[in-house]
Design a protein around this motif. Structure first.
Motif, PDB file in Angstrom:
ATOM      1  N   ALA A   1       0.776  -1.275  -0.117  1.00 42.60           N
ATOM      2  CA  ALA A   1      -0.063   0.047   0.169  1.00 42.60           C
ATOM      3  C   ALA A   1       0.850   1.364  -0.037  1.00 42.60           C
ATOM      4  O   ALA A   1       0.482   2.197  -0.674  1.00 42.60           O
ATOM      5  N   GLN A   2       2.126   1.300   0.750  1.00 42.61           N
ATOM      6  CA  GLN A   2       2.788   2.337   0.706  1.00 42.61           C
ATOM      7  C   GLN A   2       4.082   2.353  -0.114  1.00 42.61           C
ATOM      8  O   GLN A   2       4.955   3.355  -0.159  1.00 42.61           O
ATOM      9  N   GLY A   3       4.216   1.239  -0.731  1.00 45.11           N
ATOM     10  CA  GLY A   3       5.546   1.100  -1.606  1.00 45.11           C
ATOM     11  C   GLY A   3       6.700   1.042  -0.927  1.00 45.11           C
ATOM     12  O   GLY A   3       7.775   1.259  -1.232  1.00 45.11           O
ATOM     13  N   GLN A   4       6.559   0.580   0.449  1.00 48.83           N
ATOM     14  CA  GLN A   4       7.710   0.305   1.309  1.00 48.83           C
ATOM     15  C   GLN A   4       8.581  -0.487   0.823  1.00 48.83           C
ATOM     16  O   GLN A   4       8.274  -1.505   0.040  1.00 48.83           O
ATOM     17  N   SER A   5       9.854  -0.505   0.971  1.00 47.27           N
ATOM     18  CA  SER A   5      10.847  -1.339   0.152  1.00 47.27           C
ATOM     19  C   SER A   5      10.930  -2.553   0.976  1.00 47.27           C
ATOM     20  O   SER A   5      10.573  -2.907   1.994  1.00 47.27           O
ATOM     21  N   THR A   6      11.404  -3.559   0.203  1.00 48.16           N
ATOM     22  CA  THR A   6      11.496  -4.908   0.553  1.00 48.16           C
ATOM     23  C   THR A   6      12.638  -4.920   1.844  1.00 48.16           C
ATOM     24  O   THR A   6      12.059  -5.875   2.946  1.00 48.16           O
ATOM     25  N   GLU A   7      13.738  -4.341   2.022  1.00 51.23           N
ATOM     26  CA  GLU A   7      14.397  -4.482   3.028  1.00 51.23           C
ATOM     27  C   GLU A   7      13.849  -3.527   4.114  1.00 51.23           C
ATOM     28  O   GLU A   7      14.056  -4.253   5.298  1.00 51.23           O
ATOM     29  N   ASP A   8      13.292  -2.628   4.041  1.00 49.28           N
ATOM     30  CA  ASP A   8      12.529  -1.647   5.232  1.00 49.28           C
ATOM     31  C   ASP A   8      11.540  -2.767   5.893  1.00 49.28           C
ATOM     32  O   ASP A   8      11.235  -2.894   6.710  1.00 49.28           O
ATOM     33  N   SER A   9      10.608  -3.415   4.860  1.00 48.50           N
ATOM     34  CA  SER A   9       9.483  -4.087   5.415  1.00 48.50           C
ATOM     35  C   SER A   9      10.114  -5.180   6.314  1.00 48.50           C
ATOM     36  O   SER A   9       9.596  -5.537   7.291  1.00 48.50           O
ATOM     37  N   LEU A  10      10.961  -6.036   5.720  1.00 52.43           N
ATOM     38  CA  LEU A  10      11.584  -7.155   6.582  1.00 52.43           C
ATOM     39  C   LEU A  10      12.304  -6.786   7.714  1.00 52.43           C
ATOM     40  O   LEU A  10      12.332  -7.635   8.737  1.00 52.43           O
ATOM     41  N   THR A  11      13.137  -5.681   7.663  1.00 48.67           N
ATOM     42  CA  THR A  11      13.769  -5.238   8.815  1.00 48.67           C
ATOM     43  C   THR A  11      12.723  -4.746   9.874  1.00 48.67           C
ATOM     44  O   THR A  11      13.045  -5.036  11.170  1.00 48.67           O
ATOM     45  N   LYS A  12      11.652  -4.169   9.862  1.00 50.70           N
ATOM     46  CA  LYS A  12      10.819  -3.973  10.851  1.00 50.70           C
ATOM     47  C   LYS A  12      10.212  -5.244  11.308  1.00 50.70           C
ATOM     48  O   LYS A  12       9.991  -5.195  12.635  1.00 50.70           O
ATOM     49  N   ILE A  13      10.086  -6.214  10.616  1.00 51.79           N
ATOM     50  CA  ILE A  13       9.320  -7.394  10.982  1.00 51.79           C
ATOM     51  C   ILE A  13      10.540  -8.072  11.895  1.00 51.79           C
ATOM     52  O   ILE A  13      10.215  -8.505  13.137  1.00 51.79           O
TER      53      ILE A  13
END
Length: 460
Positions: free
Chosen positions: A442-454
């Protein structure tokens, strides 16, 4: 009907009866600690009851079953137990609840658990075992699972190498839904490799008439879960089952390079404006489209492909011909290369017991047998149910998609893995994993940012 003795029922019952005799309670109708109830079972001597009479006369004894399966899906379960009730005399009492997961834990903590619960996630089973209230599975159940399910499934029903819960029903998540009529009209072939699938995707996109893919991940408070299935399915294909297991168990970080590669591979489809979201909108529309509606544009000729589990069959409108030559059907999500065989992502329920009374152990053993699997298939003429039990006769399944699912489960080359998010801590598997995958779309968040936050949300 195949003999339940072959399924381990009789062997377990003999052991139970012997234990009871040694304890001096072989004829104790009030016994609540396993063993035999004593007496002669109502079905004694009847061919259809072979293997179900070894616990003695269970007349007057109740087995309470608590599940998340509510009406009308509960009736086929109730009907599948008739032979057990007739043969043993036991009365199985069913209770389904939409608040099952929360209420089961409340009941266990309050000291009022059911005799049997159908557990939909290995993670929940582990939590319940931690209460000390779940009873180890009897020997007959263990033997059945060894014979009809195998090591992977037994592992999902075990905690700290102790086996508690046999598999029950199952579903295949590694499916791509499509229209056989659309494929025939366009001369398209069902892809057998990932490269074939991507070549077909590009061919459809280049033609420009429709978008290759459609998708939806909105699911109320659970929004995002279909996107987690995408990553799990692809990681099994790019990283293989060993990496998948390490990731699920947090033996490698959530943002490991292998996981980044997997999610980037998913992004080649879901984040490509040329490929999605047919009949619905742009990439961001995936996050606001209810998962139940995600594949429906296929019927209107607005998209061609939709990755979703076998249970999506129930979401096609009434009157849709779901068959190999009909309006909608599914094919196996192809492997990426040949290094990791034929990976299969799926889910299912497990039978956990909170009592070791003879009627409960008898019912557990019945549910783990090939006999019950076939009874359940015959009791579900409308389809929508399948089991990974290899003793299930595929001809007893009425739905073509259920038959295809059973064939995949029984394929000796299939490498099965349970849904990863269902095995992770709740704060991750039913929390940050959902929300960050939604932000990725939905926000175009990057792969790296998404996985790092998880990864940062995972507390060991």
């Amino acid at each position: 009907m195949r003999s339940l003795k072959r399924s381990g029922l009789a062997g377990a019952a003999v052991l139970l009866a012997a234990s009871a005799a040694l304890a001096g309670c072989a004829d104790d109708s009030e016994n609540d600690g396993g063993g035999s109830a004593g007496g002669t079972a109502p079905g004694d001597g009847k061919a259809e009851c072979e293997g179900m009479t070894e616990w003695g006369d269970l007349t007057g004894r109740d087995v309470t079953v608590y599940t998340s399966i509510v009406a009308p899906e509960d009736q086929p379960h109730i009907d599948s137990w008739k032979v057990f009730e007739d043969c043993t005399g036991a009365d199985v009492k069913y209770e389904g609840s939409k608040e099952f997961e929360a209420q089961l834990q409340v009941r266990v903590q309050a000291g009022n658990p059911p005799d049997i619960a159908y557990i939909p996630q290995p993670g929940l089973l582990q939590t319940l075992v931690g209460t000390g209230k779940v009873v180890e599975a009897p020997e007959g159940v263990s033997e059945n699972v060894d014979e009809f399910f195998g090591e992977d499934w037994k592992g999902y029903g075990s905690v700290d190498d102790t086996f508690y819960a046999a598999p029950l029903g199952a579903n295949v998540k590694s499916f791509v839904w499509y229209s056989p009529k659309m494929f025939a009209d366009n001369g398209w072939e069902i892809p057998e490799t990932w490269d074939d699938m991507m070549a077909l995707t590009e061919e459809i996109a280049q033609a420009g008439d429709i978008k290759p893919w459609c998708a939806g991940i909105e699911s109320g408070e659970a929004t995002g879960w279909p996107a987690t299935d995408w990553l799990e399915d692809v990681l099994l294909r790019t990283g293989g089952p060993d990496v998948y297991d390490q990731w699920v168990n947090h033996e490698i970080p959530f943002n490991d390079d292998a996981v980044v590669e997997g999610l980037d591979t998913v992004g080649e489809i879901l984040k490509n404006e040329d490929y999605v979201n047919g009949g619905i909108g742009d990439v961001k529309s995936i996050a606001t489209t209810p998962f139940q509606e995600g594949g429906l544009p296929i019927l209107d000729g607005e998209c061609a492909l939709h990755r979703m589990a076998s249970f999506y069959a129930a979401n096609w409108p009434e009157g849709t011909d779901v068959s190999q030559n009909g309006d909608a059907f599914a094919f196996y999500l192809p492997p990426i290369g040949d290094e990791f065989g034929s990976p299969v992502l799926g889910g299912g329920e497990f039978v956990a017991a909170f009592s070791d009374a003879p009627e409960v152990q008898a019912f557990q053993t019945f549910l783990s047998s090939d006999t019950w699997a076939n009874e359940k298939a015959k009791a579900t003429p409308g389809g929508g149910w399948v089991s990974a039990n290899t003793g299930l006769e595929i001809s007893n399944l009425s739905s073509p998609i259920d038959q295809l699912s059973a064939e995949i489960f029984q394929d000796p080359d299939a490498v099965f893995r349970f849904d990863g998010s269902d095995q992770m801590p709740g704060a991750v598997g039913a929390g940050s994993f959902w929300t960050e995958m939604t932000a990725w779309i939905a926000q175009g968040q990057s792969t790296e940012d998404s996985l790092t936050k998880i990864e940062e949300s995972w507390e060991d």
